[in-house]
Design a protein around this motif. Structure first.
Motif, PDB file in Angstrom:
ATOM      1  N   THR A 171       0.834  -1.202   0.000  1.00 11.76           N
ATOM      2  CA  THR A 171       0.000   0.000   0.000  1.00 11.76           C
ATOM      3  C   THR A 171       0.869   1.251   0.000  1.00 11.76           C
ATOM      4  O   THR A 171       0.583   2.216  -0.725  1.00 11.76           O
ATOM      5  CB  THR A 171      -0.956  -0.002   1.204  1.00 11.76           C
ATOM      6  N   LEU A 172       1.935   1.249   0.761  1.00 12.73           N
ATOM      7  CA  LEU A 172       2.840   2.402   0.768  1.00 12.73           C
ATOM      8  C   LEU A 172       3.558   2.535  -0.574  1.00 12.73           C
ATOM      9  O   LEU A 172       3.809   3.648  -1.038  1.00 12.73           O
ATOM     10  CB  LEU A 172       3.838   2.292   1.918  1.00 12.73           C
ATOM     11  N   GLY A 173       3.870   1.407  -1.211  1.00 12.74           N
ATOM     12  CA  GLY A 173       4.445   1.447  -2.546  1.00 12.74           C
ATOM     13  C   GLY A 173       3.491   2.073  -3.541  1.00 12.74           C
ATOM     14  O   GLY A 173       3.895   2.871  -4.404  1.00 12.74           O
ATOM     15  N   ILE A 174       2.212   1.751  -3.419  1.00 16.68           N
ATOM     16  CA  ILE A 174       1.194   2.353  -4.277  1.00 16.68           C
ATOM     17  C   ILE A 174       1.136   3.854  -4.038  1.00 16.68           C
ATOM     18  O   ILE A 174       1.108   4.648  -4.984  1.00 16.68           O
ATOM     19  CB  ILE A 174      -0.176   1.694  -4.023  1.00 16.68           C
ATOM     20  N   LEU A 175       1.120   4.265  -2.771  1.00 18.97           N
ATOM     21  CA  LEU A 175       1.088   5.694  -2.456  1.00 18.97           C
ATOM     22  C   LEU A 175       2.302   6.413  -3.038  1.00 18.97           C
ATOM     23  O   LEU A 175       2.177   7.516  -3.581  1.00 18.97           O
ATOM     24  CB  LEU A 175       1.051   5.916  -0.939  1.00 18.97           C
ATOM     25  N   LYS A 176       3.457   5.791  -2.923  1.00 16.29           N
ATOM     26  CA  LYS A 176       4.682   6.394  -3.459  1.00 16.29           C
ATOM     27  C   LYS A 176       4.568   6.569  -4.976  1.00 16.29           C
ATOM     28  O   LYS A 176       4.940   7.621  -5.512  1.00 16.29           O
ATOM     29  CB  LYS A 176       5.880   5.509  -3.114  1.00 16.29           C
ATOM     30  N   ASP A 177       4.032   5.567  -5.650  1.00 16.41           N
ATOM     31  CA  ASP A 177       3.864   5.656  -7.097  1.00 16.41           C
ATOM     32  C   ASP A 177       2.840   6.720  -7.476  1.00 16.41           C
ATOM     33  O   ASP A 177       3.038   7.464  -8.438  1.00 16.41           O
ATOM     34  CB  ASP A 177       3.454   4.297  -7.671  1.00 16.41           C
ATOM     35  N   HIS A 199      -7.785   8.243   9.296  1.00 13.32           N
ATOM     36  CA  HIS A 199      -8.784   9.311   9.362  1.00 13.32           C
ATOM     37  C   HIS A 199      -8.529  10.390   8.311  1.00 13.32           C
ATOM     38  O   HIS A 199      -8.520  11.575   8.614  1.00 13.32           O
ATOM     39  CB  HIS A 199      -8.836   9.923  10.772  1.00 13.32           C
ATOM     40  N   GLN A 200      -8.348   9.949   7.073  1.00 13.69           N
ATOM     41  CA  GLN A 200      -8.104  10.853   5.953  1.00 13.69           C
ATOM     42  C   GLN A 200      -9.262  10.731   4.964  1.00 13.69           C
ATOM     43  O   GLN A 200      -9.902   9.686   4.874  1.00 13.69           O
ATOM     44  CB  GLN A 200      -6.783  10.518   5.258  1.00 13.69           C
ATOM     45  N   ASP A 201      -9.510  11.800   4.214  1.00 13.30           N
ATOM     46  CA  ASP A 201     -10.647  11.830   3.288  1.00 13.30           C
ATOM     47  C   ASP A 201     -10.297  11.425   1.866  1.00 13.30           C
ATOM     48  O   ASP A 201     -11.181  11.062   1.095  1.00 13.30           O
ATOM     49  CB  ASP A 201     -11.270  13.223   3.256  1.00 13.30           C
ATOM     50  N   ASN A 202      -9.016  11.533   1.488  1.00 12.02           N
ATOM     51  CA  ASN A 202      -8.651  11.246   0.107  1.00 12.02           C
ATOM     52  C   ASN A 202      -7.188  10.822   0.019  1.00 12.02           C
ATOM     53  O   ASN A 202      -6.454  10.862   1.010  1.00 12.02           O
ATOM     54  CB  ASN A 202      -8.931  12.461  -0.798  1.00 12.02           C
ATOM     55  N   ASN A 203      -6.784  10.424  -1.188  1.00 16.30           N
ATOM     56  CA  ASN A 203      -5.430   9.908  -1.379  1.00 16.30           C
ATOM     57  C   ASN A 203      -4.358  10.985  -1.214  1.00 16.30           C
ATOM     58  O   ASN A 203      -3.247  10.672  -0.786  1.00 16.30           O
ATOM     59  CB  ASN A 203      -5.297   9.232  -2.740  1.00 16.30           C
ATOM     60  N   VAL A 204      -4.679  12.221  -1.546  1.00 11.65           N
ATOM     61  CA  VAL A 204      -3.698  13.296  -1.365  1.00 11.65           C
ATOM     62  C   VAL A 204      -3.355  13.431   0.113  1.00 11.65           C
ATOM     63  O   VAL A 204      -2.180  13.540   0.487  1.00 11.65           O
ATOM     64  CB  VAL A 204      -4.227  14.631  -1.943  1.00 11.65           C
ATOM     65  N   GLN A 205      -4.368  13.383   0.959  1.00  5.16           N
ATOM     66  CA  GLN A 205      -4.121  13.448   2.399  1.00  5.16           C
ATOM     67  C   GLN A 205      -3.325  12.238   2.875  1.00  5.16           C
ATOM     68  O   GLN A 205      -2.460  12.372   3.751  1.00  5.16           O
ATOM     69  CB  GLN A 205      -5.437  13.550   3.163  1.00  5.16           C
ATOM     70  N   LEU A 206      -3.604  11.071   2.304  1.00  2.63           N
ATOM     71  CA  LEU A 206      -2.820   9.880   2.645  1.00  2.63           C
ATOM     72  C   LEU A 206      -1.352  10.069   2.308  1.00  2.63           C
ATOM     73  O   LEU A 206      -0.468   9.734   3.101  1.00  2.63           O
ATOM     74  CB  LEU A 206      -3.339   8.649   1.892  1.00  2.63           C
ATOM     75  N   ILE A 207      -1.093  10.590   1.121  1.00  2.00           N
ATOM     76  CA  ILE A 207       0.286  10.798   0.677  1.00  2.00           C
ATOM     77  C   ILE A 207       0.990  11.785   1.598  1.00  2.00           C
ATOM     78  O   ILE A 207       2.120  11.539   2.044  1.00  2.00           O
ATOM     79  CB  ILE A 207       0.321  11.268  -0.789  1.00  2.00           C
ATOM     80  N   ILE A 208       0.327  12.882   1.917  1.00  2.00           N
ATOM     81  CA  ILE A 208       0.923  13.891   2.810  1.00  2.00           C
ATOM     82  C   ILE A 208       1.226  13.286   4.176  1.00  2.00           C
ATOM     83  O   ILE A 208       2.312  13.488   4.733  1.00  2.00           O
ATOM     84  CB  ILE A 208      -0.004  15.115   2.935  1.00  2.00           C
ATOM     85  N   THR A 209       0.297  12.521   4.712  1.00  2.00           N
ATOM     86  CA  THR A 209       0.499  11.882   6.015  1.00  2.00           C
ATOM     87  C   THR A 209       1.660  10.892   5.967  1.00  2.00           C
ATOM     88  O   THR A 209       2.495  10.856   6.878  1.00  2.00           O
ATOM     89  CB  THR A 209      -0.796  11.182   6.481  1.00  2.00           C
ATOM     90  N   ALA A 210       1.732  10.103   4.893  1.00  2.00           N
ATOM     91  CA  ALA A 210       2.823   9.129   4.763  1.00  2.00           C
ATOM     92  C   ALA A 210       4.171   9.832   4.673  1.00  2.00           C
ATOM     93  O   ALA A 210       5.153   9.377   5.275  1.00  2.00           O
ATOM     94  CB  ALA A 210       2.588   8.247   3.540  1.00  2.00           C
ATOM     95  N   VAL A 211       4.227  10.949   3.956  1.00  2.00           N
ATOM     96  CA  VAL A 211       5.480  11.707   3.851  1.00  2.00           C
ATOM     97  C   VAL A 211       5.855  12.273   5.210  1.00  2.00           C
ATOM     98  O   VAL A 211       7.003  12.176   5.660  1.00  2.00           O
ATOM     99  CB  VAL A 211       5.359  12.825   2.791  1.00  2.00           C
ATOM    100  N   ARG A 212       4.899  12.863   5.898  1.00  2.00           N
ATOM    101  CA  ARG A 212       5.153  13.450   7.229  1.00  2.00           C
ATOM    102  C   ARG A 212       5.625  12.401   8.237  1.00  2.00           C
ATOM    103  O   ARG A 212       6.415  12.702   9.119  1.00  2.00           O
ATOM    104  CB  ARG A 212       3.903  14.146   7.761  1.00  2.00           C
ATOM    105  N   ARG A 213       5.142  11.178   8.096  1.00  2.00           N
ATOM    106  CA  ARG A 213       5.546  10.095   8.989  1.00  2.00           C
ATOM    107  C   ARG A 213       6.833   9.419   8.550  1.00  2.00           C
ATOM    108  O   ARG A 213       7.312   8.486   9.197  1.00  2.00           O
ATOM    109  CB  ARG A 213       4.429   9.048   9.087  1.00  2.00           C
ATOM    110  N   GLY A 214       7.377   9.877   7.423  1.00  2.00           N
ATOM    111  CA  GLY A 214       8.617   9.297   6.910  1.00  2.00           C
ATOM    112  C   GLY A 214       8.458   7.908   6.315  1.00  2.00           C
ATOM    113  O   GLY A 214       9.417   7.159   6.224  1.00  2.00           O
ATOM    114  N   LEU A 215       7.252   7.583   5.877  1.00  2.00           N
ATOM    115  CA  LEU A 215       6.971   6.253   5.345  1.00  2.00           C
ATOM    116  C   LEU A 215       7.224   6.163   3.842  1.00  2.00           C
ATOM    117  O   LEU A 215       7.458   5.081   3.327  1.00  2.00           O
ATOM    118  CB  LEU A 215       5.537   5.838   5.666  1.00  2.00           C
ATOM    119  N   ILE A 216       7.126   7.289   3.170  1.00  2.00           N
ATOM    120  CA  ILE A 216       7.434   7.318   1.728  1.00  2.00           C
ATOM    121  C   ILE A 216       8.279   8.539   1.430  1.00  2.00           C
ATOM    122  O   ILE A 216       8.348   9.466   2.196  1.00  2.00           O
ATOM    123  CB  ILE A 216       6.188   7.312   0.820  1.00  2.00           C
TER     124      ILE A 216
END
Length: 64
Positions: free
Chosen positions: A8-14, A47-64
């Motif tokens: 899932t994180l790989g998908i977000l990164k892509d 607790h995010q509404d869309n994929n953009v928020q997911l990507i931002i959260t993953a970046v902030r958490r250092g996951l992608i």
């Protein structure tokens, strides 16, 4: 990290890199339906509404 989360994180990164949903799913060896289900589950967990928020959260958490 389990394999599903890693995929899932790989998908977000892509997606963050500008790949289409279809290309991101293919690159991570899942169907588009599976990709959408995993992203929907992660949006609920984080607790995010869309994929953009997911990507931002993953970046902030250092996951992608």
């Amino acid at each position: 990290m389990d394999d599903d989360l890693a995929t899932t994180l790989g998908i977000l990164k892509d997606l963050a890199a500008g790949l289409s949903s279809r290309d991101a799913a293919e690159r991570n060896h899942v169907s588009r339906a599976t990709m959408n289900r995993r992203l929907m589950r992660l949006r609920a967990d984080w607790h995010q509404d869309n994929n953009v928020q997911l990507i931002i959260t993953a970046v902030r958490r250092g996951l992608i």
